[in-house]
Design a protein around this motif. Sequence first.
Motif, PDB file in Angstrom:
ATOM      1  N   VAL B  65       0.847  -1.171  -0.147  1.00  0.00           N
ATOM      2  CA  VAL B  65      -0.038  -0.024  -0.255  1.00  0.00           C
ATOM      3  C   VAL B  65       0.702   1.080  -0.169  1.00  0.00           C
ATOM      4  N   ALA B  66       2.074   1.257   0.792  1.00  0.00           N
ATOM      5  CA  ALA B  66       2.666   2.391   1.061  1.00  0.00           C
ATOM      6  C   ALA B  66       3.368   2.707  -0.389  1.00  0.00           C
ATOM      7  N   ARG B  67       3.901   1.680  -1.117  1.00  0.00           N
ATOM      8  CA  ARG B  67       4.495   1.709  -2.331  1.00  0.00           C
ATOM      9  C   ARG B  67       3.508   2.567  -3.297  1.00  0.00           C
ATOM     10  N   VAL B  68       2.353   2.277  -3.572  1.00  0.00           N
ATOM     11  CA  VAL B  68       1.325   2.755  -4.299  1.00  0.00           C
ATOM     12  C   VAL B  68       1.167   4.150  -4.113  1.00  0.00           C
ATOM     13  N   GLN B  69       1.007   4.508  -2.783  1.00  0.00           N
ATOM     14  CA  GLN B  69       0.940   5.675  -2.182  1.00  0.00           C
ATOM     15  C   GLN B  69       2.267   6.782  -2.502  1.00  0.00           C
ATOM     16  N   ARG B  70       3.318   6.055  -2.637  1.00  0.00           N
ATOM     17  CA  ARG B  70       4.370   7.002  -2.853  1.00  0.00           C
ATOM     18  C   ARG B  70       4.472   7.315  -4.568  1.00  0.00           C
ATOM     19  N   ALA B  71       4.064   6.206  -5.294  1.00  0.00           N
ATOM     20  CA  ALA B  71       4.180   6.375  -6.646  1.00  0.00           C
ATOM     21  C   ALA B  71       2.855   7.336  -6.987  1.00  0.00           C
ATOM     22  N   HIS B  72       1.758   7.476  -6.328  1.00  0.00           N
ATOM     23  CA  HIS B  72       0.704   8.303  -6.458  1.00  0.00           C
ATOM     24  C   HIS B  72       1.018   9.701  -6.103  1.00  0.00           C
ATOM     25  N   ARG B  73       1.714   9.963  -4.827  1.00  0.00           N
ATOM     26  CA  ARG B  73       2.199  10.909  -4.252  1.00  0.00           C
ATOM     27  C   ARG B  73       3.275  11.842  -5.329  1.00  0.00           C
ATOM     28  N   ASN B  74       4.329  10.994  -5.883  1.00  0.00           N
ATOM     29  CA  ASN B  74       5.264  11.367  -6.832  1.00  0.00           C
ATOM     30  C   ASN B  74       4.559  12.120  -7.808  1.00  0.00           C
ATOM     31  N   LEU B  75       3.476  11.425  -8.456  1.00  0.00           N
ATOM     32  CA  LEU B  75       2.566  11.856  -9.677  1.00  0.00           C
ATOM     33  C   LEU B  75       1.951  13.128  -9.244  1.00  0.00           C
ATOM     34  N   LEU B  76       1.496  13.269  -7.817  1.00  0.00           N
ATOM     35  CA  LEU B  76       0.683  14.277  -7.320  1.00  0.00           C
ATOM     36  C   LEU B  76       1.687  15.427  -7.243  1.00  0.00           C
ATOM     37  N   GLU B  77       3.103  15.306  -6.953  1.00  0.00           N
ATOM     38  CA  GLU B  77       3.991  16.393  -6.851  1.00  0.00           C
ATOM     39  C   GLU B  77       4.238  17.203  -8.334  1.00  0.00           C
ATOM     40  N   SER B  78       4.441  16.219  -9.229  1.00  0.00           N
ATOM     41  CA  SER B  78       4.760  16.964 -10.809  1.00  0.00           C
ATOM     42  C   SER B  78       3.564  17.395 -11.276  1.00  0.00           C
ATOM     43  N   LEU B  79       2.119  16.733 -11.133  1.00  0.00           N
ATOM     44  CA  LEU B  79       1.064  17.009 -11.977  1.00  0.00           C
ATOM     45  C   LEU B  79       0.550  18.503 -11.878  1.00  0.00           C
ATOM     46  N   PRO B  80       0.831  19.045 -10.701  1.00  0.00           N
ATOM     47  CA  PRO B  80       0.311  20.421 -10.644  1.00  0.00           C
ATOM     48  C   PRO B  80       1.051  21.364 -11.257  1.00  0.00           C
ATOM     49  N   LEU B  81       2.417  21.116 -11.352  1.00  0.00           N
ATOM     50  CA  LEU B  81       3.473  21.865 -12.215  1.00  0.00           C
ATOM     51  C   LEU B  81       3.054  21.812 -13.622  1.00  0.00           C
ATOM     52  N   PHE B  82       2.754  20.527 -14.342  1.00  0.00           N
ATOM     53  CA  PHE B  82       2.294  20.498 -15.788  1.00  0.00           C
ATOM     54  C   PHE B  82       1.372  21.105 -16.082  1.00  0.00           C
ATOM     55  N   PHE B  83       0.225  21.108 -15.067  1.00  0.00           N
ATOM     56  CA  PHE B  83      -1.194  21.896 -15.170  1.00  0.00           C
ATOM     57  C   PHE B  83      -0.817  23.374 -15.160  1.00  0.00           C
ATOM     58  N   GLY B  84      -0.010  23.680 -14.130  1.00  0.00           N
ATOM     59  CA  GLY B  84       0.427  25.129 -14.205  1.00  0.00           C
ATOM     60  C   GLY B  84       0.955  25.956 -15.231  1.00  0.00           C
ATOM     61  N   LEU B  85       1.803  25.037 -15.993  1.00  0.00           N
ATOM     62  CA  LEU B  85       2.564  25.542 -16.830  1.00  0.00           C
ATOM     63  C   LEU B  85       1.894  25.338 -18.509  1.00  0.00           C
ATOM     64  N   GLY B  86       1.118  24.286 -18.361  1.00  0.00           N
ATOM     65  CA  GLY B  86       0.425  23.801 -19.778  1.00  0.00           C
ATOM     66  C   GLY B  86      -0.255  24.914 -20.683  1.00  0.00           C
ATOM     67  N   LEU B  87      -1.402  25.289 -19.703  1.00  0.00           N
ATOM     68  CA  LEU B  87      -2.218  26.405 -20.497  1.00  0.00           C
ATOM     69  C   LEU B  87      -1.460  27.534 -20.552  1.00  0.00           C
ATOM     70  N   VAL B  88      -0.504  28.047 -19.801  1.00  0.00           N
ATOM     71  CA  VAL B  88       0.240  29.164 -19.927  1.00  0.00           C
ATOM     72  C   VAL B  88       0.984  29.306 -21.380  1.00  0.00           C
ATOM     73  N   TYR B  89       1.670  27.848 -21.481  1.00  0.00           N
ATOM     74  CA  TYR B  89       2.422  27.410 -22.554  1.00  0.00           C
ATOM     75  C   TYR B  89       1.448  27.910 -23.819  1.00  0.00           C
ATOM     76  N   VAL B  90       0.308  27.216 -23.692  1.00  0.00           N
ATOM     77  CA  VAL B  90      -0.448  27.268 -25.068  1.00  0.00           C
ATOM     78  C   VAL B  90      -0.860  28.950 -25.191  1.00  0.00           C
ATOM     79  N   LEU B  91      -1.207  29.519 -24.342  1.00  0.00           N
ATOM     80  CA  LEU B  91      -1.767  30.937 -24.381  1.00  0.00           C
ATOM     81  C   LEU B  91      -0.634  31.880 -24.454  1.00  0.00           C
ATOM     82  N   SER B  92       0.489  31.499 -24.314  1.00  0.00           N
ATOM     83  CA  SER B  92       1.730  32.413 -24.605  1.00  0.00           C
ATOM     84  C   SER B  92       1.866  32.256 -26.269  1.00  0.00           C
TER      85      SER B  92
END
Lengths: 150, 150, 150
Positions: B65-92
């Motif tokens: 369970v802890a391993r799945v959580q770490r994989a999930h948490r790692n994704l959740l640490e980078s997903l907002p960065l991608f979403f934060g930059l993604g639309l800014v990229y397109v609209l720029s």
Amino acid sequence: MSMLSADPSFKLLAICSCVLVLESLVLAGITPAKRAKHKGFINPEDNRVSFGEARMVDGAEHPEVARVQRAHRNLLESLPLFFGLGLVYVLSGAPVLGAQVCFIGFTVMRVLHAIVYLNAVQPWRTIFYALGTFCLFGMIALILRAVLAG
Amino acid sequence: MSMLSADPSFKLLAICSCVLVLESLVLAGITPAKRAKHKGFINPEDNRVSFGEARMVDGAEHPEVARVQRAHRNLLESLPLFFGLGLVYVLSGAPVLGAQVCFIGFTVMRVLHAIVYLNAVQPWRTIFYALGTFCLFGMIALILRAVLAG
Amino acid sequence: MSMLSADPSFKLLAICSCVLVLESLVLAGITPAKRAKHKGFINPEDNRVSFGEARMVDGAEHPEVARVQRAHRNLLESLPLFFGLGLVYVLSGAPVLGAQVCFIGFTVMRVLHAIVYLNAVQPWRTIFYALGTFCLFGMIALILRAVLAG
């Protein structure tokens, strides 16, 4: 670009985003409040600003603090997903009705989820979580339809 | 505004965002499934909805369970960065080619990262993480070029 | 759509987003660096790529690693809120002055917050956190005024 503020989907997204950010800030504010109440701190330097008998948390937090943190973390796991899809949904020109169902549905479900999580009410916590997730699936389906057909 | 659905960078961002949200929802769904399998619960009220011999998790989760959580948490640490930059990229108005490389690259790397994380495969986990991060650096460079030169 | 790169609020958001993503990537990079320094690993497979006397972390991380993780997690708790509101703010046509105060204010406060968190300086950590949160409240107020009055 400011004409977007007249777009009904955008208007709804703006309001729902504000509600969800406020919810997250409230949950973030409850954590230190509960920690202070139970006189436990996780950072040694926090002890200096409190008075008297505070103790360091070594390892586990007080169960009540841990519960708020789990509710907060659960919200933080789904909030970026909603934010990542929300503006993409609006800008893709997906239907307004879908925005009304999914944006309002997600927001209401996440507020209810936090309330029942803090009060340890099952099976409602799981139900509200599932319904909020369905809203995300709905947004995905409508976004893909809009960009692949468009 | 719905003309954005014809913009190739936006189209790509919409598809990649949907894939990444789906990935996160899958990882989020695996956690309780594994917890149920190992009969461990972290919320006392969850025990009532299960049958029989379930036990409370006090402190540590089952390693799987802890391993799945770490994989999930790692994704959740980078997903907002991608979403934060993604639309800014397109609209720029940054180049479409950069969007194709960075959006697809990031998405593929994050899916592969979760797969090798769950299967404990090194050094691939670190390699896929690093390549995904390079895509974020690429987006930052192209965004800054677009808004500072534009 | 590329005309957005001339919008002063958008330009500012793009730069602030890049700074915040970089900050998050730096904090994410410090964690494994500190773990390697203290020869502790949380994934068994990581041990194979290191030399010699590394040990598995069972349960608690080294205090220095745990501090970086808390600083990083704290940033990751507020970053999605900023990203979720940022583009909504720009696209809602809310005032440029508010964008300048809130976007720059939030970014500067979050960078300072991470610095004082890593150095265990109170009460500055709480002050910078609170000021960053005030910027989010400001964004919420200005977004709601723009979409409800617009």
